[in-house]
Design a protein around this motif. Structure first.
Motif, PDB file in Angstrom:
ATOM      1  N   ILE A 181      -7.070   5.948  24.174  1.00 34.70           N
ATOM      2  CA  ILE A 181      -6.191   4.977  23.523  1.00 34.70           C
ATOM      3  C   ILE A 181      -5.895   5.396  22.089  1.00 34.70           C
ATOM      4  CG2 ILE A 181      -5.997   2.582  22.757  1.00 34.70           C
ATOM      5  CD1 ILE A 181      -7.657   1.795  25.210  1.00 34.70           C
ATOM      6  N   LYS A 182      -6.932   5.768  21.350  1.00 36.33           N
ATOM      7  CA  LYS A 182      -6.730   6.201  19.965  1.00 36.33           C
ATOM      8  C   LYS A 182      -5.875   7.463  19.908  1.00 36.33           C
ATOM      9  CE  LYS A 182      -9.315   6.864  15.657  1.00 36.33           C
ATOM     10  NZ  LYS A 182      -8.617   8.040  15.151  1.00 36.33           N
ATOM     11  N   LEU A 183      -6.117   8.393  20.817  1.00 34.27           N
ATOM     12  CA  LEU A 183      -5.287   9.595  20.880  1.00 34.27           C
ATOM     13  C   LEU A 183      -3.828   9.240  21.119  1.00 34.27           C
ATOM     14  CD1 LEU A 183      -7.426  12.070  23.040  1.00 34.27           C
ATOM     15  CD2 LEU A 183      -6.822  12.319  20.625  1.00 34.27           C
ATOM     16  N   ALA A 184      -3.593   8.291  22.025  1.00 40.81           N
ATOM     17  CA  ALA A 184      -2.221   7.888  22.339  1.00 40.81           C
ATOM     18  C   ALA A 184      -1.556   7.207  21.156  1.00 40.81           C
ATOM     19  CB  ALA A 184      -2.227   6.967  23.558  1.00 40.81           C
ATOM     20  N   GLU A 185      -2.315   6.414  20.429  1.00 40.70           N
ATOM     21  CA  GLU A 185      -1.740   5.735  19.262  1.00 40.70           C
ATOM     22  C   GLU A 185      -1.366   6.740  18.176  1.00 40.70           C
ATOM     23  OE1 GLU A 185      -3.808   1.347  19.863  1.00 40.70           O
ATOM     24  OE2 GLU A 185      -4.758   2.796  18.509  1.00 40.70           O
ATOM     25  N   PRO A 201       9.686  19.956  28.657  1.00 38.98           N
ATOM     26  CA  PRO A 201       9.727  20.656  27.375  1.00 38.98           C
ATOM     27  C   PRO A 201       9.114  19.882  26.220  1.00 38.98           C
ATOM     28  CG  PRO A 201      11.860  19.671  27.812  1.00 38.98           C
ATOM     29  CD  PRO A 201      11.010  19.403  29.031  1.00 38.98           C
ATOM     30  N   GLY A 202       8.832  18.591  26.419  1.00 39.08           N
ATOM     31  CA  GLY A 202       8.222  17.792  25.370  1.00 39.08           C
ATOM     32  C   GLY A 202       6.717  17.720  25.528  1.00 39.08           C
ATOM     33  N   GLN A 203       6.136  16.648  25.014  1.00 43.52           N
ATOM     34  CA  GLN A 203       4.698  16.459  25.089  1.00 43.52           C
ATOM     35  C   GLN A 203       4.369  15.185  25.856  1.00 43.52           C
ATOM     36  OE1 GLN A 203       3.952  16.877  20.744  1.00 43.52           O
ATOM     37  NE2 GLN A 203       2.548  18.515  21.345  1.00 43.52           N
ATOM     38  N   TRP A 204       3.181  15.182  26.422  1.00 36.44           N
ATOM     39  CA  TRP A 204       2.740  14.103  27.312  1.00 36.44           C
ATOM     40  C   TRP A 204       1.298  13.776  26.983  1.00 36.44           C
ATOM     41  CZ3 TRP A 204      -1.165  14.979  31.012  1.00 36.44           C
ATOM     42  CH2 TRP A 204      -1.329  13.996  32.010  1.00 36.44           C
ATOM     43  N   CYS A 205       0.997  12.486  26.907  1.00 32.30           N
ATOM     44  CA  CYS A 205      -0.357  12.044  26.571  1.00 32.30           C
ATOM     45  C   CYS A 205      -0.905  11.190  27.703  1.00 32.30           C
ATOM     46  CB  CYS A 205      -0.347  11.253  25.264  1.00 32.30           C
ATOM     47  SG  CYS A 205      -1.979  10.676  24.732  1.00 32.30           S
ATOM     48  N   ASP A 206      -2.004  11.644  28.271  1.00 34.71           N
ATOM     49  CA  ASP A 206      -2.678  10.950  29.365  1.00 34.71           C
ATOM     50  C   ASP A 206      -3.643   9.915  28.777  1.00 34.71           C
ATOM     51  OD1 ASP A 206      -3.874  10.271  31.782  1.00 34.71           O
ATOM     52  OD2 ASP A 206      -5.226  11.994  31.768  1.00 34.71           O
ATOM     53  N   VAL A 207      -3.416   8.646  29.117  1.00 34.62           N
ATOM     54  CA  VAL A 207      -4.288   7.587  28.611  1.00 34.62           C
ATOM     55  C   VAL A 207      -5.248   7.211  29.746  1.00 34.62           C
ATOM     56  CG1 VAL A 207      -4.380   5.445  27.307  1.00 34.62           C
ATOM     57  CG2 VAL A 207      -2.297   6.812  27.268  1.00 34.62           C
ATOM     58  N   GLY A 208      -6.239   8.068  29.966  1.00 35.63           N
ATOM     59  CA  GLY A 208      -7.088   7.925  31.131  1.00 35.63           C
ATOM     60  C   GLY A 208      -8.416   7.247  30.891  1.00 35.63           C
ATOM     61  N   SER A 209      -8.794   7.092  29.627  1.00 32.54           N
ATOM     62  CA  SER A 209     -10.101   6.524  29.309  1.00 32.54           C
ATOM     63  C   SER A 209      -9.990   5.759  28.000  1.00 32.54           C
ATOM     64  CB  SER A 209     -11.142   7.646  29.185  1.00 32.54           C
ATOM     65  OG  SER A 209     -10.831   8.469  28.082  1.00 32.54           O
ATOM     66  N   PRO A 210     -10.988   4.938  27.659  1.00 35.51           N
ATOM     67  CA  PRO A 210     -10.920   4.210  26.392  1.00 35.51           C
ATOM     68  C   PRO A 210     -10.717   5.114  25.182  1.00 35.51           C
ATOM     69  CG  PRO A 210     -12.615   3.246  27.776  1.00 35.51           C
ATOM     70  CD  PRO A 210     -12.141   4.481  28.485  1.00 35.51           C
ATOM     71  N   SER A 211     -11.327   6.299  25.179  1.00 34.74           N
ATOM     72  CA  SER A 211     -11.143   7.214  24.052  1.00 34.74           C
ATOM     73  C   SER A 211      -9.710   7.723  23.959  1.00 34.74           C
ATOM     74  CB  SER A 211     -12.107   8.396  24.166  1.00 34.74           C
ATOM     75  OG  SER A 211     -11.845   9.147  25.345  1.00 34.74           O
TER      76      SER A 211
END
Length: 228
Positions: free
Chosen positions: A216-220, A204-214
């Motif tokens: 990382i910024k999305l995850a931060e 029910p929440g959100q999930w962030c895939d840190v699959g590539s260098p780009s």
């Protein structure tokens, strides 16, 4: 029975993270100043699993040093990397529990503890494995059409639908019976789907895939929003 052991997948080469993985394994790539694997460990420790096992292969000694002085048991894959199914099969003696969680170490979460959420849905009477997935609208940094459709009684079917988060509960016997030493868990899932024993839960929440260098910024940015 409440699943009480967690297998952390950390052996891969991290090819999509190059060149950052030239000198460190992917689980040690930093997001907001912390290695990715530490975010997974936060979730595992909050769940309070009795046994934690982590597999190692690529730059194993670097990850081994990071995990020194913890209660995490290490399953070192040598000389060959064993893929997800083979890695889990090799680690079963260390896990010494049934069923077990398996968890990827390249994502961050926002919402309820994903292990607790999945354990509350787990029903060993009619499931051999339970996959935690997210709708595409709740996935950050993940391209693609999705991994599974949800059929009657929440059974998994292959197709463009929800996205697999890399977290599941699985009975160990469906892995130990595979005769190969190197194989993907997809092999096991395909058999379970044919037996109507592979289920899906929707996070029910959100999930962030840190699959590539780009990613990382999305995850931060994702984590900043979680703290705000």
């Amino acid at each position: 029975m409440r699943p009480d052991a967690v297998m952390l997948f950390a052996a891969g080469f991290g090819t999509r993270m190059r060149p950052l993985t030239a000198t460190r394994p992917k689980p040690l790539i930093k997001v907001s100043g912390r290695p990715l694997i530490d975010y997974a460990l936060d979730q595992v420790r909050e769940y309070d699993a009795a046994q934690i096992v982590c597999n190692l292969h690529y730059l194993a000694e670097v990850l081994e040093a990071h995990l020194a002085n913890t209660n995490i048991l290490l399953s070192r894959e040598e000389p060959d990397i064993l893929d997800t199914g083979g890695g889990l099969k090799a680690a079963l003696p260390l896990l010494d529990r049934d069923p077990v969680f398996t968890m990827n170490t390249d994502a961050v979460w926002r919402g309820p503890n994903p292990l607790t959420y999945l354990a509350d849905i787990w029903n060993p009477e009619n499931m051999d494995a339970l996959l935690l997935c997210v709708p595409k609208a709740n996935a950050v940094g993940h391209a693609g059409a999705g991994d599974f459709l949800i059929g009657p009684q929440n059974r998994a079917e292959r197709g463009p639908g929800v996205i697999y988060t890399g977290l599941q509960i699985i009975k160990t016997d469906v892995v130990s019976v595979v005769p190969d030493n190197i194989f993907s868990l997809n092999l096991v899932w395909d058999q379970l789907m044919s037996d109507q024993q592979l289920s899906v839960a929707t996070y029910p929440g959100q999930w962030c895939d840190v699959g590539s260098p780009s990613g990382i910024k999305l995850a931060e940015e994702f984590l900043e929003h979680a703290d705000g």
